[in-house]
Design an enzyme around this catalytic site. Sequence first.
Site, PDB file in Angstrom:
ATOM      1  N   PHE A 114      27.198  -1.103  26.582  1.00  0.00           N
ATOM      2  CA  PHE A 114      26.430  -1.080  25.348  1.00  0.00           C
ATOM      3  C   PHE A 114      25.095  -0.370  25.612  1.00  0.00           C
ATOM      4  O   PHE A 114      24.448  -0.638  26.626  1.00  0.00           O
ATOM      5  CB  PHE A 114      26.191  -2.514  24.883  1.00  0.00           C
ATOM      6  CG  PHE A 114      25.648  -2.619  23.488  1.00  0.00           C
ATOM      7  CD1 PHE A 114      26.456  -2.393  22.385  1.00  0.00           C
ATOM      8  CD2 PHE A 114      24.323  -2.960  23.264  1.00  0.00           C
ATOM      9  CE1 PHE A 114      25.958  -2.499  21.095  1.00  0.00           C
ATOM     10  CE2 PHE A 114      23.817  -3.068  21.979  1.00  0.00           C
ATOM     11  CZ  PHE A 114      24.637  -2.834  20.885  1.00  0.00           C
ATOM     12  N   ASP A 185      28.038  -8.497  31.711  1.00  0.00           N
ATOM     13  CA  ASP A 185      27.654  -8.807  30.335  1.00  0.00           C
ATOM     14  C   ASP A 185      28.901  -9.310  29.599  1.00  0.00           C
ATOM     15  O   ASP A 185      29.916  -8.608  29.533  1.00  0.00           O
ATOM     16  CB  ASP A 185      27.080  -7.553  29.654  1.00  0.00           C
ATOM     17  CG  ASP A 185      26.443  -7.885  28.312  1.00  0.00           C
ATOM     18  OD1 ASP A 185      26.958  -8.784  27.623  1.00  0.00           O
ATOM     19  OD2 ASP A 185      25.441  -7.237  27.950  1.00  0.00           O
ATOM     20  N   TYR A 210      25.761 -14.979  19.107  1.00  0.00           N
ATOM     21  CA  TYR A 210      25.946 -14.787  17.661  1.00  0.00           C
ATOM     22  C   TYR A 210      27.246 -14.073  17.331  1.00  0.00           C
ATOM     23  O   TYR A 210      27.580 -13.908  16.176  1.00  0.00           O
ATOM     24  CB  TYR A 210      24.757 -14.040  17.045  1.00  0.00           C
ATOM     25  CG  TYR A 210      24.364 -12.768  17.777  1.00  0.00           C
ATOM     26  CD1 TYR A 210      25.055 -11.587  17.568  1.00  0.00           C
ATOM     27  CD2 TYR A 210      23.307 -12.776  18.687  1.00  0.00           C
ATOM     28  CE1 TYR A 210      24.706 -10.437  18.247  1.00  0.00           C
ATOM     29  CE2 TYR A 210      22.945 -11.625  19.363  1.00  0.00           C
ATOM     30  CZ  TYR A 210      23.650 -10.457  19.147  1.00  0.00           C
ATOM     31  OH  TYR A 210      23.303  -9.325  19.823  1.00  0.00           O
ATOM     32  N   LYS A 211      27.966 -13.608  18.352  1.00  0.00           N
ATOM     33  CA  LYS A 211      29.245 -12.921  18.105  1.00  0.00           C
ATOM     34  C   LYS A 211      30.362 -13.958  18.049  1.00  0.00           C
ATOM     35  O   LYS A 211      30.423 -14.732  17.104  1.00  0.00           O
ATOM     36  CB  LYS A 211      29.455 -11.840  19.161  1.00  0.00           C
ATOM     37  CG  LYS A 211      28.416 -10.714  19.039  1.00  0.00           C
ATOM     38  CD  LYS A 211      28.447  -9.681  20.152  1.00  0.00           C
ATOM     39  CE  LYS A 211      27.385  -8.619  19.916  1.00  0.00           C
ATOM     40  NZ  LYS A 211      27.088  -7.827  21.103  1.00  0.00           N
ATOM     41  N   ARG A 357      36.194  -0.632  13.479  1.00  0.00           N
ATOM     42  CA  ARG A 357      36.413  -1.677  14.477  1.00  0.00           C
ATOM     43  C   ARG A 357      36.666  -3.016  13.802  1.00  0.00           C
ATOM     44  O   ARG A 357      36.011  -3.358  12.816  1.00  0.00           O
ATOM     45  CB  ARG A 357      35.156  -1.734  15.346  1.00  0.00           C
ATOM     46  CG  ARG A 357      35.206  -2.703  16.499  1.00  0.00           C
ATOM     47  CD  ARG A 357      33.924  -2.615  17.286  1.00  0.00           C
ATOM     48  NE  ARG A 357      32.806  -3.247  16.574  1.00  0.00           N
ATOM     49  CZ  ARG A 357      31.711  -3.738  17.174  1.00  0.00           C
ATOM     50  NH1 ARG A 357      31.592  -3.623  18.482  1.00  0.00           N
ATOM     51  NH2 ARG A 357      30.748  -4.290  16.474  1.00  0.00           N
TER      52      ARG A 357
HETATM   53  C1  LIG Z   1      25.705  -7.138  21.135  1.00  0.00           C
HETATM   54  C2  LIG Z   1      25.317  -6.626  22.463  1.00  0.00           C
HETATM   55  C3  LIG Z   1      23.968  -6.549  22.852  1.00  0.00           C
HETATM   56  C4  LIG Z   1      22.870  -6.878  21.897  1.00  0.00           C
HETATM   57  O1  LIG Z   1      21.721  -7.315  22.546  1.00  0.00           O
HETATM   58  P1  LIG Z   1      20.607  -8.124  21.742  1.00  0.00           P
HETATM   59  O2  LIG Z   1      19.458  -8.182  22.637  1.00  0.00           O
HETATM   60  O3  LIG Z   1      21.207  -9.460  21.415  1.00  0.00           O
HETATM   61  O4  LIG Z   1      20.323  -7.379  20.477  1.00  0.00           O
HETATM   62  C5  LIG Z   1      23.691  -6.134  24.153  1.00  0.00           C
HETATM   63  N1  LIG Z   1      24.666  -5.821  25.009  1.00  0.00           N
HETATM   64  C6  LIG Z   1      25.988  -5.867  24.662  1.00  0.00           C
HETATM   65  C7  LIG Z   1      27.029  -5.515  25.656  1.00  0.00           C
HETATM   66  C8  LIG Z   1      26.349  -6.251  23.369  1.00  0.00           C
HETATM   67  O5  LIG Z   1      27.620  -6.263  23.009  1.00  0.00           O
END
Ligand SMILES: *Cc1c(COP(=O)(O)O)cnc(C)c1O
Length: 398
Positions: A114, A185, A210-211, A357
Site C-alpha cells: 500500500f 502489514d 476499520y476494514k 474491487r
Molecule cells: C488501509 C491501509 C492503510 C491505511 O493506513 P491508515 O493510516 O489507517 O490510513 C495502510 N496500509 C495498508 C496496507 C492498508 O491496506
Amino acid sequence: MTTDFSRTKKLFHMPQGMIYLDGNSLGPLPLAAKARVAGMLTAEWGDQLIKGWNSAGWMMQPRRIGDRIGKLIGAAEGTIVMGDTLSIKVHQALASALELKPKRRVVLSDNGNFPSDLYIARGLLKSLDRGYTLEIVEPEEVEAAIGDHVAVLMLTEVDYRTGRLHDMKALTEKAHAAGVLTVWDLAHSAGAIPVDLTGAKADFAVGCTYKYLNGGPGAPAFIYVAPKHQDSARPALSGWLGHEAPFAFDLDYRPGAGIDRMRVGTPPIIALAALDAALDAWDGVDMADLRRVSVALTTLFIDEIEKRCPELVLNSPRDAAKRGSQVSFRHPQGYAVMQALIARGLIGDFRAPDSIRFGFTPLYIGEAEVRAAVGIIEDVLTRRLWDAPEYHRKALVT
Ligand SMILES: *Cc1c(COP(=O)(O)O)cnc(C)c1O
C-alpha cells in the site's frame, strides 16, 4: 462447520437495498457499537469524567483490546497494543526493526504494498539519513531478493488491489535464514483470513481495525511485537504513555516493559469502545470456517462474472489458496462502472488505474448477495449503464 454465520449477519446494520461488498475498506456498523458507545459517553465520560481512566479501565483498553485481536491472528497475550493509525504503526515497527539490524541499510518491499507504507518508509529512511535504501520488487520476486544485505523485509500480506496473498511463514523463514527481520502489514488479513503470527515467527506486525474488523471509520490500529524483541525494540515514537512510569513525569525517557512501550499518547477511548463492541461479533467464529466460506464466495463470484461479463478481466489470483478475501477485475472504464454499480446499490470500490474491487466478508455476506451482485454487474455492463456523464466525475474518495 461450527460457525453460525446467520447469527453474525444479524449483528450488523445493513441499509435496505444495499449489497455491500466493500467491507475490505470499511466494515459495516455493528449494532452493539451504538449502545456501547452511547453507554460509554453517558455512564463513563459523562458521569465519571477524569476518574474514568481508572474506574472505567480506560487506561488498560489498548492492551485489553489488543489481546482480543491477538486471538484472531495467532498472537499471544501481551504482544499487541492499540493506538494511532496504521501509517503511524508502520513507522514504529519499521523504525524499531531497523535499529535491531544496525549494520544493514536496505528495506525490502514490493510494488503491491500500500502506498502509505512505502511513503512512511521513505520518510523514515530520509529522516534517519544514514544511507538507507528502499528496494521495491515485484511480489513474485520478493523471495529471491531476500539476502544478507537486507535489514528489514516489510510486506503487506494481502495486496490491497489484487488480493494476492504472500506466504508469510515461508518468507519469514527465508528472511530469518538471511538474518533479516520482518514487518508484516495485516490490513487486509486480520478478520479476512486465518493468520498465525506466532507460528509464522513474525517479528513485527501492524494492522488497522476499520476494514474486516468493523471498528468504524478511523478506528485505532494495532502493533504486534514478538516476545523475543519486546525488551530490545526501542520505540522511535517515544511518547509518555510508552514510558516506564508515565505518571512519574520524569524528564528522561525510559521505555516501558514489553508491548507497552509501543504506546504513544492518550488512547482514543470512544473509538475503542466501538471497536470492543465490534469484536464481540467474532466470539464463536472459527477462522477455518470463515476461510472456507470466503473461498466459496470469491470462487463463485469469479466463476459467475467470467461466465456472464466477458469484458471484465480478472485482476486477482485464480488459485484460491493464493488470494485473500477480495477480488478485483479490470475494465478500461472501471471508475464509471463502479459509480454505476453504486447507483444500483452494489457497493465496491475503484482502485487506479482500472480495477473495480469487491470484498467478501462471511460475517454478513453470503451466496445470495454474491448472486445478486453478479446480476447487477451483468446488467450495468450489457446495457452500458456506466456510460453516463455523472458516472465519470471523480469524487474525493474512490
Ligand atoms: C488501509 C491501509 C492503510 C491505511 O493506513 P491508515 O493510516 O489507517 O490510513 C495502510 N496500509 C495498508 C496496507 C492498508 O491496506
